[in-house]
Write a protein that holds these residues in place. Structure first.
Motif, PDB file in Angstrom:
ATOM      1  N   LYS A   7       0.813  -1.210   0.000  1.00 55.63           N
ATOM      2  CA  LYS A   7       0.000   0.000   0.000  1.00 55.63           C
ATOM      3  C   LYS A   7       0.852   1.268   0.000  1.00 55.63           C
ATOM      4  O   LYS A   7       0.417   2.308  -0.460  1.00 55.63           O
ATOM      5  CB  LYS A   7      -0.945   0.011   1.201  1.00 55.63           C
ATOM      6  N   LYS A   8       2.078   1.207   0.564  1.00 50.04           N
ATOM      7  CA  LYS A   8       2.889   2.404   0.703  1.00 50.04           C
ATOM      8  C   LYS A   8       3.179   3.090  -0.626  1.00 50.04           C
ATOM      9  O   LYS A   8       3.020   4.309  -0.741  1.00 50.04           O
ATOM     10  CB  LYS A   8       4.178   2.067   1.451  1.00 50.04           C
ATOM     11  N   PRO A   9       3.606   2.340  -1.674  1.00 54.32           N
ATOM     12  CA  PRO A   9       3.833   3.005  -2.965  1.00 54.32           C
ATOM     13  C   PRO A   9       2.561   3.634  -3.516  1.00 54.32           C
ATOM     14  O   PRO A   9       2.602   4.693  -4.150  1.00 54.32           O
ATOM     15  CB  PRO A   9       4.331   1.880  -3.867  1.00 54.32           C
ATOM     16  N   LEU A  10       1.410   2.992  -3.280  1.00 50.33           N
ATOM     17  CA  LEU A  10       0.143   3.533  -3.765  1.00 50.33           C
ATOM     18  C   LEU A  10      -0.203   4.825  -3.029  1.00 50.33           C
ATOM     19  O   LEU A  10      -0.654   5.793  -3.636  1.00 50.33           O
ATOM     20  CB  LEU A  10      -0.976   2.498  -3.590  1.00 50.33           C
ATOM     21  N   LYS A  11      -0.020   4.823  -1.726  1.00 56.45           N
ATOM     22  CA  LYS A  11      -0.307   6.038  -0.960  1.00 56.45           C
ATOM     23  C   LYS A  11       0.571   7.192  -1.427  1.00 56.45           C
ATOM     24  O   LYS A  11       0.101   8.327  -1.542  1.00 56.45           O
ATOM     25  CB  LYS A  11      -0.100   5.780   0.538  1.00 56.45           C
ATOM     26  N   GLN A  12       1.846   6.883  -1.697  1.00 57.62           N
ATOM     27  CA  GLN A  12       2.748   7.916  -2.192  1.00 57.62           C
ATOM     28  C   GLN A  12       2.297   8.426  -3.545  1.00 57.62           C
ATOM     29  O   GLN A  12       2.324   9.637  -3.815  1.00 57.62           O
ATOM     30  CB  GLN A  12       4.178   7.357  -2.289  1.00 57.62           C
ATOM     31  N   LEU A  13       1.851   7.489  -4.415  1.00 58.11           N
ATOM     32  CA  LEU A  13       1.352   7.868  -5.735  1.00 58.11           C
ATOM     33  C   LEU A  13       0.162   8.805  -5.615  1.00 58.11           C
ATOM     34  O   LEU A  13       0.086   9.828  -6.309  1.00 58.11           O
ATOM     35  CB  LEU A  13       0.939   6.615  -6.516  1.00 58.11           C
ATOM     36  N   TYR A  14      -0.771   8.481  -4.711  1.00 57.45           N
ATOM     37  CA  TYR A  14      -1.983   9.287  -4.581  1.00 57.45           C
ATOM     38  C   TYR A  14      -1.694  10.638  -3.942  1.00 57.45           C
ATOM     39  O   TYR A  14      -2.434  11.604  -4.169  1.00 57.45           O
ATOM     40  CB  TYR A  14      -3.040   8.514  -3.789  1.00 57.45           C
ATOM     41  N   ARG A  15      -0.642  10.711  -3.114  1.00 66.38           N
ATOM     42  CA  ARG A  15      -0.259  12.006  -2.563  1.00 66.38           C
ATOM     43  C   ARG A  15       0.307  12.901  -3.657  1.00 66.38           C
ATOM     44  O   ARG A  15       0.051  14.103  -3.697  1.00 66.38           O
ATOM     45  CB  ARG A  15       0.783  11.817  -1.453  1.00 66.38           C
ATOM     46  N   GLU A  16       1.102  12.301  -4.548  1.00 66.38           N
ATOM     47  CA  GLU A  16       1.733  13.062  -5.616  1.00 66.38           C
ATOM     48  C   GLU A  16       0.769  13.326  -6.778  1.00 66.38           C
ATOM     49  O   GLU A  16       0.864  14.357  -7.445  1.00 66.38           O
ATOM     50  CB  GLU A  16       2.965  12.308  -6.134  1.00 66.38           C
ATOM     51  N   GLN A  17      -0.145  12.376  -7.025  1.00 64.20           N
ATOM     52  CA  GLN A  17      -1.108  12.517  -8.115  1.00 64.20           C
ATOM     53  C   GLN A  17      -2.513  12.223  -7.573  1.00 64.20           C
ATOM     54  O   GLN A  17      -3.023  11.110  -7.734  1.00 64.20           O
ATOM     55  CB  GLN A  17      -0.772  11.556  -9.254  1.00 64.20           C
ATOM     56  N   PRO A  18      -3.146  13.180  -6.908  1.00 62.01           N
ATOM     57  CA  PRO A  18      -4.459  12.952  -6.292  1.00 62.01           C
ATOM     58  C   PRO A  18      -5.505  12.398  -7.262  1.00 62.01           C
ATOM     59  O   PRO A  18      -6.335  11.574  -6.868  1.00 62.01           O
ATOM     60  CB  PRO A  18      -4.859  14.347  -5.794  1.00 62.01           C
ATOM     61  N   ASP A  19      -5.465  12.814  -8.521  1.00 66.84           N
ATOM     62  CA  ASP A  19      -6.468  12.357  -9.479  1.00 66.84           C
ATOM     63  C   ASP A  19      -6.368  10.861  -9.743  1.00 66.84           C
ATOM     64  O   ASP A  19      -7.342  10.229 -10.187  1.00 66.84           O
ATOM     65  CB  ASP A  19      -6.324  13.110 -10.808  1.00 66.84           C
ATOM     66  N   ALA A  20      -5.210  10.271  -9.494  1.00 67.84           N
ATOM     67  CA  ALA A  20      -5.028   8.841  -9.733  1.00 67.84           C
ATOM     68  C   ALA A  20      -5.845   8.001  -8.755  1.00 67.84           C
ATOM     69  O   ALA A  20      -6.098   6.821  -8.993  1.00 67.84           O
ATOM     70  CB  ALA A  20      -3.550   8.466  -9.630  1.00 67.84           C
ATOM     71  N   GLY A  21      -6.285   8.621  -7.660  1.00 62.10           N
ATOM     72  CA  GLY A  21      -7.075   7.895  -6.675  1.00 62.10           C
ATOM     73  C   GLY A  21      -8.528   7.747  -7.046  1.00 62.10           C
ATOM     74  O   GLY A  21      -9.274   6.998  -6.407  1.00 62.10           O
ATOM     75  N   SER A  22      -8.964   8.451  -8.073  1.00 59.85           N
ATOM     76  CA  SER A  22     -10.362   8.367  -8.498  1.00 59.85           C
ATOM     77  C   SER A  22     -10.516   7.225  -9.499  1.00 59.85           C
ATOM     78  O   SER A  22      -9.956   7.260 -10.589  1.00 59.85           O
ATOM     79  CB  SER A  22     -10.799   9.687  -9.156  1.00 59.85           C
ATOM     80  N   ILE A  23     -11.252   6.191  -9.116  1.00 63.28           N
ATOM     81  CA  ILE A  23     -11.434   5.035  -9.984  1.00 63.28           C
ATOM     82  C   ILE A  23     -12.913   4.826 -10.272  1.00 63.28           C
ATOM     83  O   ILE A  23     -13.782   5.363  -9.585  1.00 63.28           O
ATOM     84  CB  ILE A  23     -10.848   3.752  -9.365  1.00 63.28           C
TER      85      ILE A  23
END
Length: 201
Positions: free
Chosen positions: A2-18
């Motif tokens: 989950k850690k890489p995903l959380k970092q991704l969503y912090r850097e790219q918030p729009d990537a969290g919208s599925i």
């Protein structure tokens, strides 16, 4: 994972919208709606966007599948009651921001922000009859109305420890917990739930 995903969503918030989707086919005979669930015995797990490998079913998908199944069967029942011949398919599409459930953004909501339920129908019924059919389906579909209405949900947990004394090593491997979740009708409510129908003669 989950850690890489959380970092991704912090850097790219729009990537969290599925977007999750579910579909079903109205039965040719009787009151039925076949939902495409992927497997008969469903193992639930994490969605790939939250760290899963995509093998088990996602509970969000299952929620949409329940909506599709309920709406399809309700529509079929209303059609039979009104002597209307209707076939076709049912689709549900839900949008959510996984940053909420991951806890990576305190401002991101947990759960679906919107759900769209749509019907693609083949029927010789008039536009008015179809409109009334969809209206009645929306009114009497239990899952749809549950999602649209605020709920009182009670969550309870009970833990049963092993009856025999175990060594620390055995306890780590043999410890069992039973969780009981009670859901009482009556607050989860998506921000938006829309219903649409497409028909063809």
């Amino acid at each position: 994972m989950k850690k890489p995903l959380k970092q991704l969503y912090r850097e790219q918030p729009d990537a969290g919208s599925i977007v999750l989707e579910a579909s079903g086919t109205l039965g040719e005979e009787g009151l039925s709606c076949s939902v495409h669930a992927g497997q008969a015995l469903v193992d639930a797990g994490l969605h790939p966007s939250t760290g899963g490998d995509g093998t088990p079913a996602c509970s969000g998908d299952m929620l949409l599948q329940a909506l599709v199944a309920c709406a399809g069967v309700t529509l079929a029942a209303v059609a039979i009651n009104r002597l209307l011949s209707v076939s076709g398919s049912v689709h549900a599409r839900g949008v959510l921001d996984v940053r909420g459930t991951l806890g990576s953004d305190p401002d991101a909501a947990v759960g679906f922000s919107s759900i769209k339920l749509s019907f693609e129908l083949q029927t010789e019924a008039s536009e008015q009859e179809v409109a009334q059919l969809i209206e009645a389906t929306e009114k009497y579909c239990v899952v749809l109305q549950t999602l649209k209405s605020p709920l009182d949900i009670e969550v309870a947990a009970s833990v049963q420890k092993p009856a025999v004394l175990l060594s620390p090593d055995m306890r780590r491997t043999a410890h069992q917990c039973w969780w009981t979740v009670l859901v009482v009708p009556g607050g989860y409510s998506p921000r938006d739930l829309s219903v649409a129908a497409l028909t063809s003669a």
